[in-house]
Design a protein around this motif. Sequence first.
Motif, PDB file in Angstrom:
ATOM      1  N   ARG A  83      27.395 -87.050  -4.809  1.00 50.67           N
ATOM      2  CA  ARG A  83      26.591 -88.258  -4.597  1.00 50.67           C
ATOM      3  C   ARG A  83      26.455 -89.035  -5.891  1.00 50.67           C
ATOM      4  O   ARG A  83      26.949 -88.615  -6.932  1.00 50.67           O
ATOM      5  CB  ARG A  83      25.215 -87.888  -4.030  1.00 50.67           C
ATOM      6  CG  ARG A  83      24.425 -86.946  -4.923  1.00 50.67           C
ATOM      7  CD  ARG A  83      23.282 -86.315  -4.152  1.00 50.67           C
ATOM      8  NE  ARG A  83      22.553 -85.388  -4.986  1.00 50.67           N
ATOM      9  CZ  ARG A  83      21.317 -85.610  -5.445  1.00 50.67           C
ATOM     10  NH1 ARG A  83      20.675 -86.701  -5.127  1.00 50.67           N
ATOM     11  NH2 ARG A  83      20.721 -84.734  -6.215  1.00 50.67           N
ATOM     12  N   LEU A  84      25.751 -90.173  -5.826  1.00 50.05           N
ATOM     13  CA  LEU A  84      25.460 -91.048  -6.963  1.00 50.05           C
ATOM     14  C   LEU A  84      26.713 -91.408  -7.768  1.00 50.05           C
ATOM     15  O   LEU A  84      26.800 -91.134  -8.972  1.00 50.05           O
ATOM     16  CB  LEU A  84      24.405 -90.396  -7.879  1.00 50.05           C
ATOM     17  CG  LEU A  84      23.024 -90.216  -7.245  1.00 50.05           C
ATOM     18  CD1 LEU A  84      22.107 -89.433  -8.189  1.00 50.05           C
ATOM     19  CD2 LEU A  84      22.398 -91.549  -6.878  1.00 50.05           C
TER      20      LEU A  84
ATOM     21  N   PRO B  77      10.822-101.030   0.043  1.00 50.19           N
ATOM     22  CA  PRO B  77      11.708-101.452  -1.050  1.00 50.19           C
ATOM     23  C   PRO B  77      12.701-102.529  -0.609  1.00 50.19           C
ATOM     24  O   PRO B  77      13.328-102.395   0.441  1.00 50.19           O
ATOM     25  CB  PRO B  77      12.431-100.158  -1.452  1.00 50.19           C
ATOM     26  CG  PRO B  77      12.174 -99.185  -0.363  1.00 50.19           C
ATOM     27  CD  PRO B  77      10.917 -99.598   0.324  1.00 50.19           C
TER      28      PRO B  77
ATOM     29  N   ASN C  84      17.978-100.568  -1.062  1.00 51.33           N
ATOM     30  CA  ASN C  84      17.935 -99.829  -2.324  1.00 51.33           C
ATOM     31  C   ASN C  84      19.269 -99.870  -3.053  1.00 51.33           C
ATOM     32  O   ASN C  84      20.281-100.281  -2.489  1.00 51.33           O
ATOM     33  CB  ASN C  84      17.578 -98.365  -2.034  1.00 51.33           C
ATOM     34  CG  ASN C  84      16.088 -98.134  -1.937  1.00 51.33           C
ATOM     35  OD1 ASN C  84      15.374 -98.154  -2.938  1.00 51.33           O
ATOM     36  ND2 ASN C  84      15.591 -97.942  -0.724  1.00 51.33           N
ATOM     37  N   ALA C  85      19.246 -99.363  -4.289  1.00 51.11           N
ATOM     38  CA  ALA C  85      20.454 -99.080  -5.078  1.00 51.11           C
ATOM     39  C   ALA C  85      21.367-100.290  -5.267  1.00 51.11           C
ATOM     40  O   ALA C  85      22.557-100.233  -4.951  1.00 51.11           O
ATOM     41  CB  ALA C  85      21.225 -97.910  -4.471  1.00 51.11           C
TER      42      ALA C  85
ATOM     43  N   GLU D 273      25.636 -94.725   1.490  1.00 55.40           N
ATOM     44  CA  GLU D 273      24.651 -95.190   0.512  1.00 55.40           C
ATOM     45  C   GLU D 273      25.212 -95.209  -0.908  1.00 55.40           C
ATOM     46  O   GLU D 273      26.301 -94.712  -1.169  1.00 55.40           O
ATOM     47  CB  GLU D 273      23.394 -94.310   0.578  1.00 55.40           C
ATOM     48  CG  GLU D 273      23.693 -92.817   0.484  1.00 55.40           C
ATOM     49  CD  GLU D 273      22.511 -91.949   0.897  1.00 55.40           C
ATOM     50  OE1 GLU D 273      21.369 -92.267   0.513  1.00 55.40           O
ATOM     51  OE2 GLU D 273      22.732 -90.929   1.588  1.00 55.40           O
ATOM     52  N   ASP D 274      24.414 -95.772  -1.820  1.00 57.89           N
ATOM     53  CA  ASP D 274      24.702 -95.826  -3.252  1.00 57.89           C
ATOM     54  C   ASP D 274      26.081 -96.390  -3.579  1.00 57.89           C
ATOM     55  O   ASP D 274      26.922 -95.717  -4.196  1.00 57.89           O
ATOM     56  CB  ASP D 274      24.539 -94.431  -3.874  1.00 57.89           C
ATOM     57  CG  ASP D 274      23.074 -94.014  -3.894  1.00 57.89           C
ATOM     58  OD1 ASP D 274      22.239 -94.858  -4.293  1.00 57.89           O
ATOM     59  OD2 ASP D 274      22.761 -92.872  -3.510  1.00 57.89           O
TER      60      ASP D 274
ATOM     61  N   SER E  34      15.587 -99.113 -10.366  1.00 56.89           N
ATOM     62  CA  SER E  34      17.028 -99.296 -10.144  1.00 56.89           C
ATOM     63  C   SER E  34      17.568-100.625 -10.666  1.00 56.89           C
ATOM     64  O   SER E  34      18.137-101.425  -9.909  1.00 56.89           O
ATOM     65  CB  SER E  34      17.363 -99.157  -8.648  1.00 56.89           C
ATOM     66  OG  SER E  34      16.957 -97.909  -8.171  1.00 56.89           O
TER      67      SER E  34
ATOM     68  N   THR F 174      17.757 -93.910 -13.730  1.00 60.22           N
ATOM     69  CA  THR F 174      18.613 -95.073 -13.428  1.00 60.22           C
ATOM     70  C   THR F 174      18.850 -95.956 -14.649  1.00 60.22           C
ATOM     71  O   THR F 174      18.534 -97.143 -14.640  1.00 60.22           O
ATOM     72  CB  THR F 174      18.049 -95.946 -12.274  1.00 60.22           C
ATOM     73  OG1 THR F 174      16.782 -96.476 -12.650  1.00 60.22           O
ATOM     74  CG2 THR F 174      17.926 -95.155 -11.008  1.00 60.22           C
TER      75      THR F 174
ATOM     76  N   ARG G  96      25.566 -91.748   7.486  1.00 59.30           N
ATOM     77  CA  ARG G  96      24.779 -92.304   6.379  1.00 59.30           C
ATOM     78  C   ARG G  96      25.750 -92.767   5.299  1.00 59.30           C
ATOM     79  O   ARG G  96      26.628 -92.018   4.891  1.00 59.30           O
ATOM     80  CB  ARG G  96      23.863 -91.226   5.775  1.00 59.30           C
ATOM     81  CG  ARG G  96      22.729 -90.771   6.661  1.00 59.30           C
ATOM     82  CD  ARG G  96      21.996 -89.603   5.997  1.00 59.30           C
ATOM     83  NE  ARG G  96      21.486 -89.974   4.685  1.00 59.30           N
ATOM     84  CZ  ARG G  96      20.247 -90.413   4.471  1.00 59.30           C
ATOM     85  NH1 ARG G  96      19.401 -90.518   5.454  1.00 59.30           N
ATOM     86  NH2 ARG G  96      19.850 -90.740   3.255  1.00 59.30           N
TER      87      ARG G  96
ATOM     88  N   ARG H  26      27.769 -84.629   2.150  1.00 59.00           N
ATOM     89  CA  ARG H  26      27.916 -85.867   1.379  1.00 59.00           C
ATOM     90  C   ARG H  26      29.155 -85.822   0.490  1.00 59.00           C
ATOM     91  O   ARG H  26      29.355 -84.865  -0.246  1.00 59.00           O
ATOM     92  CB  ARG H  26      26.667 -86.090   0.511  1.00 59.00           C
ATOM     93  CG  ARG H  26      25.441 -86.443   1.326  1.00 59.00           C
ATOM     94  CD  ARG H  26      24.252 -86.700   0.451  1.00 59.00           C
ATOM     95  NE  ARG H  26      23.761 -85.474  -0.165  1.00 59.00           N
ATOM     96  CZ  ARG H  26      22.570 -85.370  -0.761  1.00 59.00           C
ATOM     97  NH1 ARG H  26      21.782 -86.417  -0.851  1.00 59.00           N
ATOM     98  NH2 ARG H  26      22.172 -84.232  -1.276  1.00 59.00           N
TER      99      ARG H  26
ATOM    100  N   PHE I 194      20.747 -86.455 -13.308  1.00 57.19           N
ATOM    101  CA  PHE I 194      20.554 -87.479 -12.278  1.00 57.19           C
ATOM    102  C   PHE I 194      21.109 -88.805 -12.783  1.00 57.19           C
ATOM    103  O   PHE I 194      21.227 -89.026 -13.979  1.00 57.19           O
ATOM    104  CB  PHE I 194      19.041 -87.593 -12.005  1.00 57.19           C
ATOM    105  CG  PHE I 194      18.699 -88.357 -10.751  1.00 57.19           C
ATOM    106  CD1 PHE I 194      18.842 -87.778  -9.502  1.00 57.19           C
ATOM    107  CD2 PHE I 194      18.203 -89.651 -10.833  1.00 57.19           C
ATOM    108  CE1 PHE I 194      18.506 -88.471  -8.353  1.00 57.19           C
ATOM    109  CE2 PHE I 194      17.870 -90.348  -9.680  1.00 57.19           C
ATOM    110  CZ  PHE I 194      18.017 -89.763  -8.448  1.00 57.19           C
ATOM    111  N   SER I 195      21.397 -89.680 -11.841  1.00 55.08           N
ATOM    112  CA  SER I 195      21.777 -91.090 -12.071  1.00 55.08           C
ATOM    113  C   SER I 195      22.735 -91.319 -13.244  1.00 55.08           C
ATOM    114  O   SER I 195      22.398 -91.981 -14.218  1.00 55.08           O
ATOM    115  CB  SER I 195      20.524 -91.971 -12.235  1.00 55.08           C
ATOM    116  OG  SER I 195      19.668 -91.567 -13.254  1.00 55.08           O
TER     117      SER I 195
ATOM    118  N   SER J 226      14.415-100.560   4.645  1.00 54.66           N
ATOM    119  CA  SER J 226      14.394-100.462   3.185  1.00 54.66           C
ATOM    120  C   SER J 226      15.755-100.807   2.600  1.00 54.66           C
ATOM    121  O   SER J 226      16.793-100.451   3.168  1.00 54.66           O
ATOM    122  CB  SER J 226      14.044 -99.035   2.760  1.00 54.66           C
ATOM    123  OG  SER J 226      12.764 -98.690   3.221  1.00 54.66           O
TER     124      SER J 226
ATOM    125  N   HIS K  33      22.382-100.596  -0.436  1.00 49.62           N
ATOM    126  CA  HIS K  33      22.321-100.016   0.906  1.00 49.62           C
ATOM    127  C   HIS K  33      20.985-100.347   1.545  1.00 49.62           C
ATOM    128  O   HIS K  33      19.990-100.560   0.857  1.00 49.62           O
ATOM    129  CB  HIS K  33      22.645 -98.517   0.919  1.00 49.62           C
ATOM    130  CG  HIS K  33      21.621 -97.622   0.288  1.00 49.62           C
ATOM    131  ND1 HIS K  33      21.857 -96.875  -0.845  1.00 49.62           N
ATOM    132  CD2 HIS K  33      20.346 -97.334   0.640  1.00 49.62           C
ATOM    133  CE1 HIS K  33      20.785 -96.176  -1.151  1.00 49.62           C
ATOM    134  NE2 HIS K  33      19.841 -96.434  -0.285  1.00 49.62           N
TER     135      HIS K  33
END
Lengths: 447, 208
Positions: A438-439, A325, A352-353, A395-396, A305, A259, A393, A416, A213-214, A350, A366
């Motif tokens: 993603r990410l 958030p 985030n990121a 994001e990130d 984050s 993160t 959508r 995605r 992750f991340s 919200s 986002h």
Amino acid sequence: MKARFGLLMVLVAAGGRQALAQDSVPPAERVIRVGITYTPGVRPGMLVLGGPRVQQLDSVRAILARDLDYSDRFEMITLPAEDNLALGIAEPADTNSGGTWSGTFVNYGLYAALGADYAVHVTLTRDSVLRVVVYDVRGEGVRREFAIPQRDLPPPDFRLAVHRISDAVVRVTTGTPGTAATRLLLLQLGRVYRVDSDGADLVPVSPAGAKTFSPVWGPAGRSVAYTEFGGGGGRVYIQDVSSGARRLVAPTARHLNYTPAFSPDGRWLAFSRSSSDGTDIYTYDITADCCLQRLTVGRFSDNLSPTYSPDGRRIAFVSTRPGLPQIYVMTADGTGQELLAPFDYGMTGSSNAPEWSPDGLHLAFHRDVAGSPQVFVMDVATRTVRQLTSAGRNEDPAWGPDGRHLAFVSNRTGNRQIWIIDLDTGRVRQLTRLGDARLPAWSPRID
Amino acid sequence: MRLSIPLAVSVGAIVIAAACGGGQPAPPPEPAIDSAVIRDSIARTETARVAQEDSILRAQEAAERIVAEKRADSLEIIARETERVRNTFTAHIHFDFDKSNIRSEDAAILDQKIAIMEANPALTITITGHCDERGSDEYNLALGNRRALAAMQYVTARGIAPERITTASRGEEDPVDSGHNEDAWSQNRRDEFMITAGGQSLRAPSGM
């Protein structure tokens, strides 16, 4: 296109001039000129000339043309292959190994008529040196020559070497280097991969079978950090890009840590930790391998984050203290915590990121708009926000090293994928065509 | 053994003696009488003795088998009970979108888990919070953590020692349903309850 070719023949008949280049600093660069290459809304025309049909040269031309296009700094002039071939600069018989291009016929008039401000010519000399010449069409001279021995272009690094030439071409024509010689990290089915900035060469980074992750780049792009899930928690590893060797960030052996974010000097690693105390931001001195510090104490809110400002003095982060958030900021020691990105209570979704731009002037994040996340950029000085996306959508966001491109995740074509937007022109391109990506994290320029 | 019995004792008496004999009888003294009738009688006596021994062995084996079966049955009962309690215990609870409060219909599920933990004091567990794919990837790890903590707070507020519980979160990384619709999302917004120790045999609380 036929009509245009007709015009082309007339211009050929009208004749060109001879390029004169006596040494490595061509005449066009001896005079410092300001403001000729960038007028807002008007981009210089760029023509990548055709030439001998040699396989490697064709790939160099293709990669170069694509990189220059993806830099979003030029109006690319593209012609059908045959027409493009006819534009090629014939190599005079007396030009051979190591020789200059003096005496070469360059049809500046024709290129100018096609709208080109610059023309790039790629050849391979008889002693196997790849030669890339940038012509200043308006100035009618050689702007710069790049020569790379073919032996320095081995297959694994060949594409990166060409990307570096592309970045140099952008630099000598616009004053700012391009971002072709960069890579992006992304997460696909729980595994970290890296991919070239043009979407080619997908290579796994994290070990097979590990659920991660991340991902994030370390300073200079020599290392990466990411979370590996396991045993009910998540550990942060720092991995050397070239050797693949990795080390555990000691205090992340317990709890769920994610993160990670390197301080710009590479000394500190900030990260989010979720435990029975909630979710808060911690820093750890990875150089001295000591000194875990907890920067936030959430109690009834979560803080996560983190992203360092490029001067290393501030950390932007996400906090749920307003209920949803939103984006906050603090000094790097945890003091002075305050709201950063304004929002209307009960109205704004919200947020985030967050990621701080390389020049420190902007913050990308986002924010939920009508139930879908959309990419926003905030001017840090004025705290005004601008929405960049609206379809599907999105994001990130992750900044490119030039501070004008953002990579982000979008499901606008179904699943995605990673996309890239140019903030100046608004142009969007799809980077990946994977099952699910993603990410993203975008590397600095790779030297 | 009845070695002291005179040879004059009848063949019937020998049969009885053999029937009463427990272990390996000593070889009968070789009769000195050269008579076909007597030899035949001795042979029949030997056959009967072997048959008797076999039947004793069979009876013993049968008895052992019954005991073993009864023991297996009771183990099976315990195992079934453990399985039933475990299934009740590991039932998920679910959450509303972007929320971490315990829904009223899920409180009863948690009450059952509390009863099981009270009836099985050695039981220790991990509660793992999960999210649907719609929230932010990073934020979902914090939200999953909140969801796990919400369940932990519910049970510890009702007397379960916090040392018996650890919490974890996987955000949106481990969906139970990979669909992209509200059915899948509502299943994925959940807490999972995993037994980490003391779960080999579980007692059902009274009334379960």
